[in-house]
Design a protein around this motif. Sequence first.
Motif: not given
Length: 452
Positions: A215, A219-220, A231, A233, A271
């Motif tokens: 993550s 990112g996620h 959300q 980055k 992501r």
Amino acid sequence: MNENSFLVFVVEDNEWYNKLLVHSLSLNPSFIVKSFMDGKSMLAEIGQNPAAITVDYNLPDMNGIELIQKVKKINPAIEIVAISEQEEIETALKLLKAGAYDYLVKSKDIKERLLHTIQHIYKNTDLKNTIQSLQKEVANKYTFEKTIIGQSDAIKKVYNLIDKATQTNITVTLTGETGTGKEVVAKAIHFNSNRKSAPFIAINMAAIPSDLLESELFGHEKGAFTGASMQRKGKFEEANNGTLFLDEIGEMDLNAQVKLLRALQEKEITRVGSNVTIPTNCRIIVATNRNLIEDVKEGKFREDLYYRLFGLPIHLPPLRERDNDVLILSQHFLKLFCKENDIEVKKLDSTAKQKLSRYVWPGNIRELKSIIELACVISNSNVIFDEDIQLATNKDLLPDLMVEEISMREYNQRIVLALMKKYNNDTKLVAQKLDIGQTTVYRLINETKEEV
């Protein structure tokens, strides 16, 4: 008009409306407003570099789209606000596509809306100028001569390799003991390269739990896992067009190494919780105090990732191998600390210099900086004596075994045998204590037996 003035051009062929717009913008004392009745006369003055331009869609010599395109070709940084009597969405989209910052329809509230829009541009411009100023300051801070202090042959070799690294986007692998300045070198490379205006993003791989590392890097999406409330980055996206510095790369587990390898090969990431691939363009610099090739042999580090990352290797020598750089760095840290704390610059007495020169510096530059700062605080005068130098250990002199002239291999063998005895022949623990591979421990022990 000075360089900090916010210059606005108004292009409007209706004389009454022209005066209305000029009057509205002039309400802000920070704005200098100049008006024009057609596009050609305005373009003749574009060399004055206005920060913003208001453009009427229907002008006697050209339409708004043509004028916007001409301005953007000359200076893309100029923000343009298009103004028209037309309310068609298609017209607005064409103007925005041509490069307009905003599109306003002539109406009763045009004065307030225009002033609000230009004020917003003004704030953004001020922020951009601040960022550019900080970027210049940071870039200046990380020039070679201000970051990597020293005159030894060992550090001059590092200078040469850093210079080569700044000329291309090749991946750089920084090796060396803890405290030798690997992140400082990474920043020096970034801020002296063609990516210096883009972000420098650093992440310590050892400091992130393995289940969160993916993550952090990629990112996620919102809801991807428990606690993912929005959300986010990852570091790859944050470093886009800039440099991503992966510190302590050797501490990654094998599962994370696979995902990192894919991101580097494909130059794209996904992501967590998403199926959409995102292209990335960031320069990679990695650092480690481990022997990665030994880790590869022992199956702790993927061979394919090792060769993907290898790039240009730069080894940072330990402080004990940098001759007189210890005293040069000491003087540098002295001046820096005294300046930051607004105190008279102190000097090192000959006894202090001798003590500093004879110490082996296990913590390298980081340790030296801390000891010099402490000495400044302890000292009761503008001269620092040997008693003011509080070394972390009383073993400040070079070990007595230096008196005996033996080979480096024999030194290594003796050290390994001594630790094997201390730790009950636990080869894994000895390898960890010496920060070498377990196979190296076995090899040195076997060589000793063969010689006996």
